[in-house]
Scaffold this active site. Structure first.
Site, PDB file in Angstrom:
ATOM      1  N   GLU A 187       0.870  -1.175   0.000  1.00  0.00           N
ATOM      2  CA  GLU A 187       0.000   0.000   0.000  1.00  0.00           C
ATOM      3  C   GLU A 187       0.912   1.231   0.000  1.00  0.00           C
ATOM      4  O   GLU A 187       1.804   1.330   0.852  1.00  0.00           O
ATOM      5  CB  GLU A 187      -0.881  -0.013   1.253  1.00  0.00           C
ATOM      6  CG  GLU A 187      -1.851   1.137   1.244  1.00  0.00           C
ATOM      7  CD  GLU A 187      -2.817   1.139   2.427  1.00  0.00           C
ATOM      8  OE1 GLU A 187      -2.763   0.207   3.247  1.00  0.00           O
ATOM      9  OE2 GLU A 187      -3.612   2.092   2.494  1.00  0.00           O
TER      10      GLU A 187
ATOM     11  N   ARG B 243       5.097 -12.596   9.872  1.00  0.00           N
ATOM     12  CA  ARG B 243       5.757 -11.315   9.647  1.00  0.00           C
ATOM     13  C   ARG B 243       7.120 -11.333  10.302  1.00  0.00           C
ATOM     14  O   ARG B 243       7.317 -11.990  11.320  1.00  0.00           O
ATOM     15  CB  ARG B 243       5.006 -10.175  10.346  1.00  0.00           C
ATOM     16  CG  ARG B 243       3.626  -9.933   9.978  1.00  0.00           C
ATOM     17  CD  ARG B 243       3.043  -8.852  10.869  1.00  0.00           C
ATOM     18  NE  ARG B 243       3.398  -7.522  10.424  1.00  0.00           N
ATOM     19  CZ  ARG B 243       2.769  -6.891   9.452  1.00  0.00           C
ATOM     20  NH1 ARG B 243       1.764  -7.439   8.813  1.00  0.00           N
ATOM     21  NH2 ARG B 243       3.144  -5.677   9.103  1.00  0.00           N
TER      22      ARG B 243
ATOM     23  N   LYS C 207       3.919   0.790   9.836  1.00  0.00           N
ATOM     24  CA  LYS C 207       4.082   1.994   9.008  1.00  0.00           C
ATOM     25  C   LYS C 207       3.492   3.222   9.696  1.00  0.00           C
ATOM     26  O   LYS C 207       3.988   4.329   9.535  1.00  0.00           O
ATOM     27  CB  LYS C 207       3.413   1.788   7.651  1.00  0.00           C
ATOM     28  CG  LYS C 207       4.319   1.042   6.679  1.00  0.00           C
ATOM     29  CD  LYS C 207       3.806   1.147   5.262  1.00  0.00           C
ATOM     30  CE  LYS C 207       2.809   0.061   5.005  1.00  0.00           C
ATOM     31  NZ  LYS C 207       2.374   0.020   3.597  1.00  0.00           N
TER      32      LYS C 207
HETATM   33  P1  ATP Z   1       1.175  -1.945   8.125  1.00  0.00           P
HETATM   34  O1  ATP Z   1       0.312  -3.001   8.754  1.00  0.00           O
HETATM   35  O2  ATP Z   1       2.273  -1.432   9.001  1.00  0.00           O
HETATM   36  O3  ATP Z   1       0.417  -0.865   7.422  1.00  0.00           O
HETATM   37  P2  ATP Z   1       1.216  -3.617   5.857  1.00  0.00           P
HETATM   38  O4  ATP Z   1       1.538  -5.015   6.111  1.00  0.00           O
HETATM   39  O5  ATP Z   1      -0.211  -3.280   5.705  1.00  0.00           O
HETATM   40  O6  ATP Z   1       1.931  -2.713   6.957  1.00  0.00           O
HETATM   41  P3  ATP Z   1       1.632  -3.394   3.072  1.00  0.00           P
HETATM   42  O7  ATP Z   1       2.135  -2.248   2.287  1.00  0.00           O
HETATM   43  O8  ATP Z   1       0.215  -3.776   2.905  1.00  0.00           O
HETATM   44  O9  ATP Z   1       1.981  -3.073   4.591  1.00  0.00           O
HETATM   45  O10 ATP Z   1       2.569  -4.649   2.853  1.00  0.00           O
HETATM   46  C1  ATP Z   1       2.837  -5.197   1.591  1.00  0.00           C
HETATM   47  C2  ATP Z   1       3.219  -6.625   1.730  1.00  0.00           C
HETATM   48  O11 ATP Z   1       4.327  -6.765   2.602  1.00  0.00           O
HETATM   49  C3  ATP Z   1       2.085  -7.441   2.326  1.00  0.00           C
HETATM   50  O12 ATP Z   1       1.948  -8.618   1.579  1.00  0.00           O
HETATM   51  C4  ATP Z   1       2.519  -7.709   3.724  1.00  0.00           C
HETATM   52  O13 ATP Z   1       2.021  -8.915   4.178  1.00  0.00           O
HETATM   53  C5  ATP Z   1       4.049  -7.707   3.606  1.00  0.00           C
HETATM   54  N1  ATP Z   1       4.634  -7.281   4.864  1.00  0.00           N
HETATM   55  C6  ATP Z   1       4.428  -6.136   5.526  1.00  0.00           C
HETATM   56  N2  ATP Z   1       5.088  -6.110   6.692  1.00  0.00           N
HETATM   57  C7  ATP Z   1       5.757  -7.281   6.780  1.00  0.00           C
HETATM   58  C8  ATP Z   1       6.635  -7.880   7.751  1.00  0.00           C
HETATM   59  N3  ATP Z   1       6.955  -7.244   8.876  1.00  0.00           N
HETATM   60  N4  ATP Z   1       7.126  -9.099   7.485  1.00  0.00           N
HETATM   61  C9  ATP Z   1       6.833  -9.743   6.347  1.00  0.00           C
HETATM   62  N5  ATP Z   1       6.026  -9.246   5.398  1.00  0.00           N
HETATM   63  C10 ATP Z   1       5.478  -8.037   5.598  1.00  0.00           C
HETATM   64 MG    MG Z   2      -1.535  -3.887   4.152  1.00  0.00          MG
END
Ligand code: ATP
Ligand code: MG
Length: 554
Positions: free
Chosen positions: A35, A261, A271
């Site tokens: 995102e 994660r 984020k």
């Molecule tokens: P936040 O929850 O902090 O907003 P997010 O997971 O929603 O972060 P995205 O931009 O949606 O952030 O993440 C893109 C991809 O990266 C998704 O498939 C997510 O599962 C993966 N991802 C995000 N954070 C992690 C992490 N700490 N470890 C492994 N994969 C991750």
């Molecule tokens: Mg997300």
């Protein structure tokens, strides 16, 4: 680090192997769906290495798709930074960059299809009521009074939503599934909400935006994704993912698999919280070298190879993944120990005058790497006035201290053996100059009479050294799990940045940004990509050396 890293194995790759062996799939197509509401961090690197790594190893494809369904929080700055970071990590996406918003028209049509099938309805409960009606893990939900509207009424109201005739929050489109489902995500989830917000891709075309759960599965299916890999918090959402695809007319049904994660000690991966550090100016931007972002790590001196190696070492499982900072640091040390040219820098200078040495400069030729002749050599000026680090001299010390001591000898790295004869101090008692003598017969040789000189210290020539600001970075948080603190900002490490005004050898005058060096006995450093220039050198400490010096010396 080996040039051809071993091919990892994990439960997801096993599933792919089985799908290929059984003929369920003939090729593999993954996607990375960030995102654009922040910069990518080391947790995203895990997902990137998994998705793009699979595409590489199986000769498949991996799409980069921006999951851009919430225009209020998204921004082109984030889109651009994400593309830059994925490329820098060494991966290529298949075809053009995709956006979920590319599919807004199709998503709208699928929503209409669900309405026509009696599987979606326009609800006019407030957001708060929807929450109340949803129930809890132990109590079933309650049906909305709007749940049994006719198809015709729902179609008309959904059109009205799209045409901007409802206020924000006054109506939403919900799936009609099961208010008593043990899975809360299945209790009539919201599919569309109203937002009068301009979108970075679609401008003002839409005032209704689809929710993640509705958008993601359809985007995957439209792109022909075979394996849709996401993190464990979406485990329950898999039911909704499958429900949507089963209830619309779409020829493809990707399968979702979840992995854990990455959590890194002394760091934060949310984020929202990272964005707070930036907006409250606790750090200097998303690429501050203390941030766990890809761009922060890069600016600090991490290499893409080291980050990929880290992702390989941590692996992919369903177990909680709390990784020590030391695991990340050892990846960059292993890389830089092998690849970083050596140089000398003095962080806390004190002057030495070598009284028996003639005036003038002697140019020494020294290797750039102690055991890689192919990395070449450089010129290093030596003269009778040099600087050493204040911590490398003591007036008195025991045998453990293998540096310069009054009346004793030490070797200057790549140069001669010197002996400290006397010191000069200022009114406050601080040493201003150490007067030494040198043994001219010791360049690259032990003393002829068999004297043993154990210690070696680094130095720079006073007349030739260049001033440099040296930024010593440490962990941003002083507790291992800042995310668990009531107020994570209260756990910031006050010494996460210490600035030194040091001196570096002249060969570093044009050190390119991001080029790593080992400053001998100090650690790995690189010129700062934002602030360093030939007029004002600024170096960032990437990581210290292994603690060998600290261990062997008092
Ligand atoms: P936040 O929850 O902090 O907003 P997010 O997971 O929603 O972060 P995205 O931009 O949606 O952030 O993440 C893109 C991809 O990266 C998704 O498939 C997510 O599962 C993966 N991802 C995000 N954070 C992690 C992490 N700490 N470890 C492994 N994969 C991750
Ligand atoms: Mg997300």
């Amino acid at each position: 680090m080996s040039e051809a890293p071993a091919r990892p194995t994990n439960f997801i790759r096993q599933i792919i192997d089985e799908d290929l062996a059984s003929g369920k799939h003939t090729s593999v197509h993954t996607r990375f769906p960030p995102e654009p509401n922040g910069y990518l961090h080391i947790g995203h690197a895990k997902s990137i290495c998994l998705n793009f790594g699979i595409a590489q190893d199986y000769q498949g494809e991996c799409n980069l798709r921006f999951d851009d369904t919430n225009p209020v929080k998204e921004d082109m700055e984030f889109v651009d930074s994400i593309k830059r970071d994925v490329e820098w990590l060494g991966f290529c996406w298949s075809g053009d960059v995709r956006y979920s918003s590319d599919y807004f028209d199709q998503l709208y049509q699928y929503a209409v299809e669900l309405i026509n099938k009696g599987l979606a309805y326009v609800d006019e409960l407030s957001a708060e009521q929807i929450r109340e009606y949803r129930g809890t893990l132990t109590a079933p939900g309650k049906e909305s009074p709007y749940r049994h509207r006719s198809v015709a009424e729902n179609l008309a109201l959904f059109n009205k939503m799209r045409d901007g005739e409802f206020a924000e929050g006054a109506a939403c489109l919900r799936a009609k599934i099961d208010m008593a489902s043990p899975f809360i995500v299945m209790r009539d989830p919201v599919l569309y909400r109203i937002k009068f917000a301009e979108h970075h891709q679609t401008g003002n075309k839409w005032c209704i935006y689809p929710m993640y759960d509705f958008t993601h599965c359809i985007s995957d299916a439209l792109e022909g994704i075979t394996h849709s890999l996401c993190t464990l918090e979406f485990q329950d959402n898999r039911r909704l993912y499958d429900w949507v695809l089963e209830n619309i007319t779409i020829p493809c049904h990707p399968r979702q698999y979840e992995f854990s994660r990455l959590n890194l000690e002394y760091a934060i991966m949310s984020k929202r919280k990272l964005s707070q550090l930036v907006t409250e100016q606790i750090v200097h931007g998303w690429d501050d070298p203390r941030m766990p972002t890809i761009s922060g790590l890069r600016r600090r001196g991490y290499t893409a190879a080291a980050i990929r190696e880290f992702c390989l070492r941590i692996g992919v499982t369903k177990q909680d993944n709390n990784v020590e900072m030391a695991a990340l640091e050892s990846c960059i040390r292993d890389d830089l120990n092998e690849h970083a040219p050596r140089a000398m820098a003095v962080l806390d200078p004190v002057k030495i005058v070598i009284e028996n040495m003639p005036d003038g400069t002697e140019i020494l030729t020294v290797p750039n790497h102690p055991n890689k002749a192919e990395m070449g050599s450089r010129s290093l000026p030596f003269s009778r006035e040099i600087y050493i680090d204040r911590a490398d001299f003591r007036e008195e010390a025991n045998k453990q201290y293998k540096r310069l001591v009054l009346g004793k000898e030490v070797r200057l790295r790549h140069a001669y053996v010197i002996r400290a004869e006397r010191v000069e101090k200022d009114a406050a008692g601080e040493i201003t100059t150490i007067f030494c003598s040198y043994d001219p017969a010791t360049l690259g040789k032990d003393p002829a009479d068999g004297r043993k000189v154990k210690g070696v210290i680094h130095w720079v020539s006073a007349a030739d050294a260049l001033p440099a600001e040296i930024r010593l970075y440490d962990r941003l948080f002083s507790v291992a799990n800042p995310a668990a603190a009531d107020d994570f900002l209260a756990t910031i490490n006050p010494d996460s940045l210490v600035i030194k005004q040091g001196l570096v050898e002249p060969s570093l005058a044009n050190a390119p940004a991001e080029q790593a060096y080992q400053f001998e006995r100090e650690g790995y450093f690189c010129a700062d990509s934002r602030d360093s220039s030939t007029d004002r050198l600024v170096f960032n400490r990437t990581v210290g050396l292994r603690d060998t010096w600290a261990k062997t010396e008092a």
